[in-house]
Design a protein around this motif. Structure first.
Motif, PDB file in Angstrom:
ATOM      1  N   GLU A   1       0.922  -0.565  -0.945  1.00  0.00           N
ATOM      2  CA  GLU A   1       1.574  -1.847  -1.179  1.00  0.00           C
ATOM      3  C   GLU A   1       3.094  -1.733  -1.249  1.00  0.00           C
ATOM      4  OE1 GLU A   1       0.016  -3.688  -4.634  1.00  0.00           O
ATOM      5  OE2 GLU A   1      -2.065  -3.734  -3.909  1.00  0.00           O
ATOM      6  N   TYR A   2       3.611  -0.501  -1.337  1.00  0.00           N
ATOM      7  CA  TYR A   2       5.044  -0.337  -1.537  1.00  0.00           C
ATOM      8  C   TYR A   2       5.655   0.407  -0.347  1.00  0.00           C
ATOM      9  CZ  TYR A   2       3.567  -1.529  -6.233  1.00  0.00           C
ATOM     10  OH  TYR A   2       2.995  -2.158  -7.309  1.00  0.00           O
TER      11      TYR A   2
ATOM     12  N   SER B   1       5.916   6.711   0.622  1.00  0.00           N
ATOM     13  CA  SER B   1       5.375   7.188   1.901  1.00  0.00           C
ATOM     14  C   SER B   1       4.164   8.086   1.726  1.00  0.00           C
ATOM     15  CB  SER B   1       6.465   7.960   2.664  1.00  0.00           C
ATOM     16  OG  SER B   1       6.935   9.051   1.892  1.00  0.00           O
ATOM     17  N   MET B   2       3.738   8.318   0.481  1.00  0.00           N
ATOM     18  CA  MET B   2       2.617   9.225   0.225  1.00  0.00           C
ATOM     19  C   MET B   2       1.276   8.498   0.312  1.00  0.00           C
ATOM     20  SD  MET B   2       3.907  11.702  -2.867  1.00  0.00           S
ATOM     21  CE  MET B   2       4.070  10.359  -4.015  1.00  0.00           C
ATOM     22  N   SER B   3       0.258   9.246   0.744  1.00  0.00           N
ATOM     23  CA  SER B   3      -1.105   8.723   0.738  1.00  0.00           C
ATOM     24  C   SER B   3      -1.670   8.847  -0.674  1.00  0.00           C
ATOM     25  CB  SER B   3      -1.967   9.523   1.706  1.00  0.00           C
ATOM     26  OG  SER B   3      -2.112  10.864   1.255  1.00  0.00           O
ATOM     27  N   GLY B   4      -2.860   8.285  -0.870  1.00  0.00           N
ATOM     28  CA  GLY B   4      -3.511   8.408  -2.161  1.00  0.00           C
ATOM     29  C   GLY B   4      -3.783   9.854  -2.528  1.00  0.00           C
TER      30      GLY B   4
ATOM     31  N   MET C   1      10.113   6.322 -10.791  1.00  0.00           N
ATOM     32  CA  MET C   1       9.275   6.608 -11.958  1.00  0.00           C
ATOM     33  C   MET C   1       7.800   6.331 -11.684  1.00  0.00           C
ATOM     34  SD  MET C   1      11.261   7.775 -14.283  1.00  0.00           S
ATOM     35  CE  MET C   1      10.339   7.608 -15.816  1.00  0.00           C
ATOM     36  N   LEU C   2       7.459   6.025 -10.421  1.00  0.00           N
ATOM     37  CA  LEU C   2       6.077   5.681 -10.095  1.00  0.00           C
ATOM     38  C   LEU C   2       5.108   6.790 -10.480  1.00  0.00           C
ATOM     39  CD1 LEU C   2       3.984   3.810  -8.726  1.00  0.00           C
ATOM     40  CD2 LEU C   2       4.509   4.970  -6.570  1.00  0.00           C
TER      41      LEU C   2
END
Length: 524
Positions: free
Chosen positions: A184-185, A189-192, A421-422
Motif C-alpha cells: 500500500e505504500y 519497496s520490500m515484499s512481505g 519507522m515502519l
C-alpha cells in the motif's frame, strides 16, 4: 471511537481478575462470557442467555455447515489423549523413560532436551505445544521436574519459536499480512517476506523469552511460584500440586502396563509428526495458487492436518498395542482414559473460544488500539506499540487477532509520522502480541501447553508470569533504545545484556534447590 466504550474492557478484565484471585478457570471464563453477553444485549438477561447459546452453537455449526476448525482441534486433542494412553498402556512411556534415563543423566539435560525438541518442532504452535509435552513427559517425570516447569519450557519453545520461523504457520500468516501492508505504500519497496526477515532481529520479546529460558534451565533459576513447584517435585516427588484435580492430559489408569519397548513410543509419535507435516504440505499445495514454500504454509489447513496426523499416530499405536494381545476390556478402558484425560482442556478451550467471540464483538482490541495517543513522540512509539499489542493479546487471548488489528494501524501511523519507522513499529506489534499470547490465560497456546505437559492450567499461567515479565521489561527498554537511536543492533544488545545481568543476579542470589547436585531417580 464511535460505538465502542470502556465497557468493552469489562469482560476480559473480570475473567482475568477472577482467574488470578480464585484460581478457577471455568467459572471465571463463564463470568466473563455472561458479562459480555449482558453488555451486548443492553443487560437483558434472556437475550444474553440466548446469545451465549448462539456463541456456543456457532463453534460447531455456522450457516448449516460444520465449523471444522474448532471441531478438528477438539478431535485432535481426543486422538492425542487416546494415543498417549495406549502408549502408556503398552509400556512405551515406561520403556522410553528408562532408555532416556541412561542417556540423559541430569535434570538440566532433560530440560535442555525438551527445549531443543521444541525448537525443532517449529512448524506450528498447536502441534508444538501438545507433541513436545507428551514426548518429554516420561523423561522429565523421571528426573523430578515439575509439570509446571515442563509447561513453561514447552510454551516458551512454541509461539516464540514459531513466530521467528518463516516456514511455519505463524511465519506464513504474518508474511501474508505484511505483504498486504507494504504493497500500500509506494515508499516501501520490500515484499512481505523481506519485511518479515528485516523485523526478525527486532522481535526483542521472542528472542529474550527464548534466551531467558536457556538461562533458567542452565542455572536452575526457579523464582516465585515456580520455586514451590520445583521444590515439591524434587524434595517430595510430587510433580503436581496434590490439592488440585482434573489435570488436563493426565493419564490415570489402574491397568497393568505391558512390558513395553522404546519403539512403542517412538514409532507412533514419529508417525504422528511426519504424517502431520506431510498433510500440512499436501493441504497447502492443494490450496495455493502459486506453489512456493511460503504460500504452502500460508494456505495449509492446520486443523485438518493435525486430525489426519493424529489418526495416523493413533492407528500405529493401536497396532503396537494389539501386538501385545491385551484383554478387550483393558484396551477399551485405556482408550476411555485417554479421551477422558483431555476433557478438562476441551472445556477450557470451548469457554475461551466463546469469550473471545464476545470480546471480538465488543471490539475490545480496537478500543485499546484507539487509546494510543497520536501526539506521542515517534521515538517512544515502538515501546508504546509493544505494550499496546501486549495488552490486546492478553485481553483477547489471540496474537493473530492482534496482528490483524494493530499491524495496519502501526503502518498507517508510520506513514504519517515517519515512514523510516515502519519496521520498528511493525516489529513492536509482533513482539507485543507474542508477549500477550504468552501470558494470557485464555490463549489457545497457553491452554494447550499446559495440556501437553500435563500441568494444571492456572499453575502454568502463574508460574510462567514472572519469567515473561522479565523478558517483557528488558524488551521494553530495547524498544525505547530502538526508537531513540534507530539502531536494531543497539536495541537488541541492550535487551540481551540486561537479560544476562538479570539472570546472573538471580543465579547468584537464589539458592539452588539441590545444592548444585543433580538428582536422578533409579531406572525401574
Amino acid at each position: 471511537m464511535e460505538g465502542v466504550t470502556a465497557l468493552s474492557l469489562l469482560p476480559p478484565a473480570l475473567a482475568l481478575a477472577m482467574i488470578i484471585v480464585t484460581r478457577r478457570v471455568l467459572p471465571s471464563l463463564g463470568a466473563g462470557i455472561l458479562t459480555g453477553a449482558l453488555i451486548l444485549n443492553d443487560w437483558g438477561v434472556l437475550s444474553a442467555l440466548s446469545d451465549i447459546w448462539d456463541s456456543f452453537a456457532v463453534l460447531f455449526v455456522t450457516d448449516g455447515a460444520l465449523n471444522d476448525w474448532e471441531l478438528f482441534i477438539i478431535l485432535f486433542l481426543l486422538l492425542l489423549g487416546i494415543t498417549a494412553s495406549l502408549i502408556s498402556f503398552s509400556g512405551g512411556s515406561r520403556a522410553f523413560g528408562n532408555w532416556a534415563l541412561h542417556r540423559i543423566k541430569t535434570r538440566t539435560g532433560a530440560q535442555i532436551a525438551t527445549f531443543v525438541f521444541g525448537i525443532l518442532i517449529f512448524i506450528d504452535d498447536y502441534f508444538n505445544s501438545l507433541t513436545v509435552g507428551q514426548v518429554s513427559r516420561p523423561v522429565t517425570d523421571r528426573h523430578r521436574i515439575s509439570r509446571a516447569k515442563l509447561a513453561y519450557i514447552v510454551d516458551s519453545a512454541a509461539a516464540p519459536i514459531c513466530v521467528l520461523a518463516p516456514l511455519s504457520s505463524w511465519g506464513a500468516y504474518i508474511i501474508t499480512l505484511l505483504d498486504d501492508i507494504t504493497s500500500e505504500y509506494s515508499d516501501v519497496s520490500m515484499s512481505g517476506f523481506q519485511t518479515f526477515l528485516a523485523v526478525l532481529p527486532m522481535n526483542f520479546y521472542a528472542l529474550s523469552a527464548i534466551t531467558l529460558l536457556f538461562f533458567v534451565i542452565l542455572w536452575n533459576i526457579d523464582i516465585g511460584p515456580m520455586r514451590r513447584h520445583e521444590e515439591r517435585a524434587l524434595l517430595h516427588h510430587q510433580l503436581l500440586d496434590p490439592n488440585r484435580s482434573h489435570i488436563p492430559g493426565e493419564q490415570v489408569s489402574n491397568l497393568d502396563e505391558h512390558n513395553g519397548r522404546v519403539r512403542d513410543l517412538v514409532i507412533p509419535i514419529a508417525a504422528l509428526i511426519v504424517s502431520t507435516v506431510i498433510f500440512m504440505v499436501y493441504t497447502g499445495v492443494r490450496a495455493a495458487e502459486t506453489v512456493t514454500p511460503i504460500t504452502i504454509f500460508a494456505e495449509t489447513d492446520v486443523a485438518l492436518s493435525l486430525v489426519l496426523g493424529g489418526c495416523t499416530g493413533l492407528i500405529v499405536s493401536v497396532l503396537f498395542t494389539f501386538g501385545k494381545r491385551p484383554a478387550a476390556g483393558a484396551f477399551l478402558q485405556a482408550v476411555w482414559n485417554g479421551a477422558r484425560s483431555m476433557l478438562p482442556a476441551i472445556y477450557i478451550l470451548i469457554l475461551a473460544w466463546m469469550i473471545v467471540s464476545f470480546i471480538e464483538e465488543l471490539q475490545t482490541g480496537e478500543y485499546i488500539a484507539w487509546l494510543i495517543d497520536g501526539n506521542v513522540s515517534a521515538s517512544l512509539l515502538p515501546a508504546i506499540l509493544f505494550i499496546t499489542a501486549g495488552l490486546i493479546a492478553f485481553s483477547t487471548g489471540t496474537s493473530w487477532g492482534t496482528f490483524t488489528i494493530l499491524l495496519p494501524i502501526a503502518a498507517d501511523t508510520a506513514s504519517v509520522i515517519d515512514i523510516t519507522m515502519l519496521l520498528p513499529f511493525l516489529a513492536a506489534v509482533i513482539a507485543g502480541a507474542i508477549l500477550g499470547d504468552h501470558i494470557s490465560p485464555i490463549s489457545d497456546t497457553t491452554i494447550l501447553s499446559s495440556t501437553g505437559a500435563g500441568s494444571h492450567h492456572i499453575d502454568h499461567v502463574i508460574t510462567q508470569l514472572p519469567y515473561a515479565i522479565i523478558a517483557a521489561a528488558v524488551s521494553f527498554v530495547g524498544f525505547i533504545v530502538l526508537g531513540v537511536t534507530g539502531s536494531t543492533t543497539a536495541g537488541l544488545a541492550v535487551s540481551l545484556v540486561l537479560l544476562l545481568l538479570t539472570a546472573l543476579y538471580l543465579k547468584n542470589t537464589i539458592e539452588t534447590l539441590h545444592d548444585g547436585k543433580e538428582v536422578v531417580s533409579k531406572p525401574e
